[in-house]
Design a protein around this motif. Structure first.
Motif, PDB file in Angstrom:
ATOM      1  N   HIS A 150     -17.872-151.146  -4.629  1.00 40.46           N
ATOM      2  CA  HIS A 150     -18.697-149.952  -4.823  1.00 40.46           C
ATOM      3  C   HIS A 150     -20.140-150.406  -5.015  1.00 40.46           C
ATOM      4  CE1 HIS A 150     -15.728-146.592  -5.483  1.00 40.46           C
ATOM      5  NE2 HIS A 150     -14.950-147.661  -5.379  1.00 40.46           N
ATOM      6  N   VAL A 151     -21.007-150.031  -4.104  1.00 43.24           N
ATOM      7  CA  VAL A 151     -22.429-150.347  -4.209  1.00 43.24           C
ATOM      8  C   VAL A 151     -23.103-149.114  -4.810  1.00 43.24           C
ATOM      9  CG1 VAL A 151     -24.510-151.018  -2.963  1.00 43.24           C
ATOM     10  CG2 VAL A 151     -22.269-151.853  -2.194  1.00 43.24           C
ATOM     11  N   CYS A 152     -23.464-149.212  -6.076  1.00 42.49           N
ATOM     12  CA  CYS A 152     -23.932-148.050  -6.835  1.00 42.49           C
ATOM     13  C   CYS A 152     -25.347-148.264  -7.363  1.00 42.49           C
ATOM     14  CB  CYS A 152     -23.013-147.790  -8.023  1.00 42.49           C
ATOM     15  SG  CYS A 152     -21.291-147.510  -7.594  1.00 42.49           S
ATOM     16  N   THR A 153     -26.139-147.204  -7.314  1.00 40.06           N
ATOM     17  CA  THR A 153     -27.467-147.198  -7.903  1.00 40.06           C
ATOM     18  C   THR A 153     -27.506-146.160  -9.014  1.00 40.06           C
ATOM     19  OG1 THR A 153     -28.502-147.880  -5.826  1.00 40.06           O
ATOM     20  CG2 THR A 153     -29.931-146.870  -7.470  1.00 40.06           C
ATOM     21  N   TYR A 154     -27.913-146.600 -10.192  1.00 35.95           N
ATOM     22  CA  TYR A 154     -28.014-145.726 -11.352  1.00 35.95           C
ATOM     23  C   TYR A 154     -29.451-145.742 -11.882  1.00 35.95           C
ATOM     24  CZ  TYR A 154     -22.905-146.260 -11.653  1.00 35.95           C
ATOM     25  OH  TYR A 154     -21.556-146.283 -11.381  1.00 35.95           O
ATOM     26  N   ARG A 155     -29.881-144.627 -12.458  1.00 39.65           N
ATOM     27  CA  ARG A 155     -31.166-144.566 -13.143  1.00 39.65           C
ATOM     28  C   ARG A 155     -30.969-143.928 -14.514  1.00 39.65           C
ATOM     29  NH1 ARG A 155     -34.098-142.242  -7.880  1.00 39.65           N
ATOM     30  NH2 ARG A 155     -34.149-144.196  -6.680  1.00 39.65           N
ATOM     31  N   PRO A 156     -31.793-144.313 -15.483  1.00 39.84           N
ATOM     32  CA  PRO A 156     -31.663-143.683 -16.801  1.00 39.84           C
ATOM     33  C   PRO A 156     -31.802-142.170 -16.694  1.00 39.84           C
ATOM     34  CG  PRO A 156     -33.151-145.555 -16.909  1.00 39.84           C
ATOM     35  CD  PRO A 156     -32.868-145.308 -15.454  1.00 39.84           C
ATOM     36  N   LYS A 157     -30.948-141.458 -17.386  1.00 36.04           N
ATOM     37  CA  LYS A 157     -30.972-139.991 -17.337  1.00 36.04           C
ATOM     38  C   LYS A 157     -32.168-139.492 -18.116  1.00 36.04           C
ATOM     39  CE  LYS A 157     -28.038-136.022 -17.787  1.00 36.04           C
ATOM     40  NZ  LYS A 157     -26.993-135.561 -16.933  1.00 36.04           N
ATOM     41  N   ALA A 158     -32.956-138.640 -17.491  1.00 34.10           N
ATOM     42  CA  ALA A 158     -34.154-138.107 -18.143  1.00 34.10           C
ATOM     43  C   ALA A 158     -33.763-137.345 -19.397  1.00 34.10           C
ATOM     44  CB  ALA A 158     -34.909-137.196 -17.168  1.00 34.10           C
ATOM     45  N   GLY A 159     -34.486-137.616 -20.473  1.00 36.50           N
ATOM     46  CA  GLY A 159     -34.258-136.910 -21.723  1.00 36.50           C
ATOM     47  C   GLY A 159     -33.060-137.387 -22.514  1.00 36.50           C
ATOM     48  N   ALA A 160     -32.337-138.390 -21.974  1.00 36.63           N
ATOM     49  CA  ALA A 160     -31.142-138.861 -22.678  1.00 36.63           C
ATOM     50  C   ALA A 160     -31.499-139.923 -23.708  1.00 36.63           C
ATOM     51  CB  ALA A 160     -30.151-139.436 -21.681  1.00 36.63           C
TER      52      ALA A 160
END
Length: 198
Positions: free
Chosen positions: A188-198
């Motif tokens: 699984h080639v996955c891109t994640y970003r920090p969730k805004a406001g989390a």
């Protein structure tokens, strides 16, 4: 510049020595090279090429930098190798001397200045500042909230122990999945970003 983390990672969160048997044997680690059976040139190679195109500079911890510096200069002539050899590189280290920085375009960031210098780089104009491997450095950057993107190649293997990138400080950090694709080898080639406001 955004700070983007790129890792080959097992199902149980291990990032230690994905490349070759002698890459990092700390703690008696005996599974070096575990990523090779799962490499898919089309999907994984395509993702690496795409990420490479957005790279302004690379950031390494000392051990990963030394491993890369010993490998890539001999591979000149391949487009990915040529990029690795020509791009600006930063290595965080309290022990490397200036005369040891033999890999083209490498600059040292003293360990005791690392967070301040990395914050300045992050505030500078440019594309992505990409961290490859460098488990300890990555763990620190995640703990400090300095990671703008996680690029994980999640391989279908349990390793049973080894170095990880994840902080163990008890803090909850929420990310959102930006993109994912699955290779023919089950990666699984996955891109994640920090969730805004989390």
């Amino acid at each position: 510049m955004r700070i983007a983390i790129g890792e080959f990672i097992s199902l149980d969160g291990v990032v230690q020595a994905p490349g070759h048997p002698d890459e990092d044997t700390d703690g008696g680690f005996a599974h070096g090279g575990w990523s090779h059976p799962f490499f898919d040139p089309e999907v994984m190679g395509g993702a690496l090429a795409q990420w490479q195109a957005g790279t302004e500079a690379l950031l390494f911890g000392r051990r990963t930098w030394q491993t890369m510096a010993a490998a890539w200069p001999a591979r000149a002539g391949d487009p990915f190798a040529d990029h690795m050899n020509s791009v600006t590189k930063y290595v965080v280290s309290s022990t490397l001397g200036e005369d040891e920085l033999t890999w083209n375009n490498t600059m040292r960031i003293p360990g005791d200045q690392a967070l301040d210098q990395i914050k300045k780089l992050r505030e500078a104009e440019g594309r992505d500042l990409v961290v490859m491997g460098s488990a300890s450095l990555t763990r620190t950057l995640l703990a400090e909230g300095l990671v703008d993107e996680l690029r994980l190649m999640i391989l279908p293997v349990l390793i049973g122990g080894g170095k990880t990138i994840y902080p163990t400080d008890g803090h909850l950090r929420t990310f959102e999945l930006v993109s994912t694709v699955v290779s023919g080898t089950g990666v699984h080639v996955c891109t994640y970003r920090p969730k805004a406001g989390a």
